[in-house]
Design an enzyme around this catalytic site. Structure first.
Site, PDB file in Angstrom:
ATOM      1  N   MET A  73       0.870  -1.120   0.116  1.00 25.81           N
ATOM      2  CA  MET A  73       0.040   0.085  -0.049  1.00 25.81           C
ATOM      3  C   MET A  73       0.815   0.991  -0.194  1.00 25.81           C
ATOM      4  SD  MET A  73      -3.467  -0.791   1.896  1.00 25.81           S
ATOM      5  CE  MET A  73      -2.897  -0.823   3.556  1.00 25.81           C
ATOM      6  N   LEU A  76       6.666   3.029   1.535  1.00 25.59           N
ATOM      7  CA  LEU A  76       7.694   1.943   1.576  1.00 25.59           C
ATOM      8  C   LEU A  76       8.670   2.133   2.703  1.00 25.59           C
ATOM      9  CD1 LEU A  76       8.082   1.056  -2.182  1.00 25.59           C
ATOM     10  CD2 LEU A  76       6.124   0.150  -0.380  1.00 25.59           C
ATOM     11  N   HIS A  77       8.982   0.915   3.333  1.00 25.00           N
ATOM     12  CA  HIS A  77      10.040   0.842   4.383  1.00 25.00           C
ATOM     13  C   HIS A  77      11.076  -0.214   4.114  1.00 25.00           C
ATOM     14  CE1 HIS A  77       7.835  -2.028   6.301  1.00 25.00           C
ATOM     15  NE2 HIS A  77       6.786  -1.086   6.603  1.00 25.00           N
ATOM     16  N   HIS A  80       9.291  -3.802   3.070  1.00 28.59           N
ATOM     17  CA  HIS A  80       8.810  -3.830   1.852  1.00 28.59           C
ATOM     18  C   HIS A  80       9.951  -4.187   0.960  1.00 28.59           C
ATOM     19  CE1 HIS A  80       5.987  -0.964   3.463  1.00 28.59           C
ATOM     20  NE2 HIS A  80       4.969  -2.123   2.924  1.00 28.59           N
ATOM     21  N   GLN A 104     -10.435  -2.523   2.574  1.00 27.51           N
ATOM     22  CA  GLN A 104      -9.851  -3.205   3.749  1.00 27.51           C
ATOM     23  C   GLN A 104      -9.647  -2.222   4.783  1.00 27.51           C
ATOM     24  OE1 GLN A 104      -6.315  -3.974   1.386  1.00 27.51           O
ATOM     25  NE2 GLN A 104      -5.223  -3.783   3.691  1.00 27.51           N
ATOM     26  N   GLY A 190       4.818 -10.026   3.608  1.00 33.34           N
ATOM     27  CA  GLY A 190       5.677  -9.956   5.063  1.00 33.34           C
ATOM     28  C   GLY A 190       4.934 -10.746   6.220  1.00 33.34           C
ATOM     29  N   LYS A 192       5.002 -10.170   9.213  1.00 36.28           N
ATOM     30  CA  LYS A 192       4.722  -8.930   9.947  1.00 36.28           C
ATOM     31  C   LYS A 192       3.297  -9.062  10.034  1.00 36.28           C
ATOM     32  CE  LYS A 192       4.033  -4.660  11.806  1.00 36.28           C
ATOM     33  NZ  LYS A 192       2.835  -4.490  11.404  1.00 36.28           N
ATOM     34  N   GLN A 196      -2.611 -12.114   8.019  1.00 39.57           N
ATOM     35  CA  GLN A 196      -3.112 -11.787   6.415  1.00 39.57           C
ATOM     36  C   GLN A 196      -2.108 -12.659   5.636  1.00 39.57           C
ATOM     37  OE1 GLN A 196      -2.818  -7.732   4.646  1.00 39.57           O
ATOM     38  NE2 GLN A 196      -0.690  -8.329   3.979  1.00 39.57           N
ATOM     39  N   SER A 229       4.254   1.078   7.995  1.00 42.61           N
ATOM     40  CA  SER A 229       4.272   2.311   7.505  1.00 42.61           C
ATOM     41  C   SER A 229       3.429   3.272   8.468  1.00 42.61           C
ATOM     42  CB  SER A 229       3.088   2.184   6.356  1.00 42.61           C
ATOM     43  OG  SER A 229       3.802   1.288   5.373  1.00 42.61           O
TER      44      SER A 229
HETATM   45  O1  PAF Z   1      -0.245  -5.803   3.476  1.00 45.13           O
HETATM   46  C1  PAF Z   1      -0.393  -4.856   2.845  1.00 45.13           C
HETATM   47  O2  PAF Z   1       0.115  -3.750   2.459  1.00 45.13           O
HETATM   48  C2  PAF Z   1      -1.865  -4.794   2.237  1.00 45.13           C
HETATM   49  O3  PAF Z   1      -3.020  -5.524   3.111  1.00 45.13           O
HETATM   50  C3  PAF Z   1      -2.106  -5.647   0.767  1.00 45.13           C
HETATM   51  C4  PAF Z   1      -1.695  -7.024   0.843  1.00 45.13           C
HETATM   52  C5  PAF Z   1      -1.026  -4.991  -0.172  1.00 45.13           C
HETATM   53  C6  PAF Z   1      -3.295  -5.740   0.279  1.00 45.13           C
HETATM   54  O4  PAF Z   1      -3.870  -4.203   0.061  1.00 45.13           O
END
Ligand code: PAF
Length: 334
Positions: A73, A76-77, A80, A104, A190, A192, A196, A229
């Site tokens: 999303m 970035l760090h 990522h 989400q 990740g 983390k 998910q 983030s």
């Molecule tokens: O982990 C994330 O950054 C988000 O949940 C993802 C997997 C890109 C889906 O939007």
């Protein structure tokens, strides 16, 4: 300013400087690379249309080039970027995506203020060696009349699923859409976001997605705070208090290593550490089955357990986890 380097076999990498490039190539097992400077005009290519992205991935496939997907999303760090690096260790081309997915986020969550740092993100992706970055608009991903969604798997039900109703339906839907638009060989997520990762693995398996899902270790600050983030929302004082989150995982690990297998006592130990560290707004701090995320009385029989935590520090909600087992029995091993 990134240095652009090419190999004699015409593969292309972008690196911060030559020593970084050589180190990256060494990690990938390329001995004595013939490096040559490329014109500085080569940048990570931004793709905005889903149709163009699909065509591009198919063209790579036709040419026999392996591709990996790194959905993000943005904001970035180093966590990522480690996904991109892991991707490039296996795939010729890394395709990142940056999309702050509205479905989400709950109605009272941080969708509007979620950090958007596209220019910096593209520079970072370029330095990490990503070839393409898909940056769609909300209309591109959810055109008017788009009402179909993925019902997330059972493993989504508890914890984040309870605290953030609808969150995993949004994640599963957008990730499946990205998988359709970018039919890569591999995809990287990740650890983390432990739950998910399980949700995406189960969704991919249940819906026959022919993409291999890989997990990558959580990247932490030297003091243990997991990169996120959302860490940028923390004030200096809150940043200190946030250390109670990794500390409670460490406390669970230490108790586990000392032989504790009663999940209630392990969970209590996490909660005590959080409260002693000044964190009292706790959504959950528990030790559960690492495969199903189901709570269990006694975790002694389990192959692997995982300590998971979600808590608010000020207005910022942080999540983190630690697998309490031999890594070779880890639920997330590739
Ligand atoms: O982990 C994330 O950054 C988000 O949940 C993802 C997997 C890109 C889906 O939007």
């Amino acid at each position: 300013m990134p240095t652009y380097l090419s190999l004699s076999d015409s593969s292309r990498w972008v690196a911060l400087d030559e020593s970084h490039a050589r180190a990256m190539l060494e990690r990938r097992g390329v001995a004595n690379p013939q490096l040559a400077l490329l014109p500085a005009a080569q940048r990570v290519e931004v793709v905005e249309s889903g149709d163009n992205l699909r065509e591009l991935v198919w063209e790579c496939r036709r040419r026999g080039r392996t591709t990996g997907l790194v959905p993000t999303m943005g904001a970035l760090h180093a966590g990522h970027l480690s996904l991109v690096e892991t991707c490039l260790a296996r795939n010729e081309l890394a395709i990142a995506t940056i999309f702050v997915n509205p479905t989400q986020f709950g109605p009272n969550e941080d969708l509007d203020r979620y950090p958007r740092t596209l220019d910096a993100d593209l520079t970072a992706l370029e330095a990490a060696g990503a070839a393409y970055c898909f940056v769609p608009s909300v209309d591109e991903m959810y055109p008017a009349g788009c009402t179909t969604a993925v019902a997330p798997p059972e493993v989504a039900r508890r914890w984040e699923g309870e605290c953030r109703p609808g969150h995993f339906a949004g994640v599963a839907t957008i990730v499946l859409k990205l998988f359709h638009l970018a039919p890569t060989d591999d995809a990287y997520f990740g650890l983390k976001d432990y739950q998910q990762l399980l949700v995406i693995r189960h969704m991919a398996r249940d819906l026959n997605v022919p993409i291999t899902i890989h997990s990558c270790e959580t990247v932490r600050e030297p003091d243990g705070l997991a990169l996120s983030s959302r860490n940028r929302y923390l004030s200096e004082g809150e940043r200190q208090t946030a250390l109670a989150v990794p500390s409670c995982l460490l406390a669970a690990q230490e108790a586990w290593t000392a032989g504790e297998r009663d999940s209630r006592r392990l969970s209590n130990c996490m909660e005590t550490t959080l409260r002693e560290g000044g964190v009292s707004d706790i959504d959950y701090a528990v030790v559960v089955d690492a495969q199903t995320l189901e709570p269990l009385e006694d975790v002694g029989e389990l192959r692997s357990a995982v300590a998971i935590v979600a808590a608010r520090v000020g207005a910022t909600r942080l999540i983190d986890n630690r697998v309490l087992s031999n890594p070779s029995t880890n639920a997330d091993a590739d």
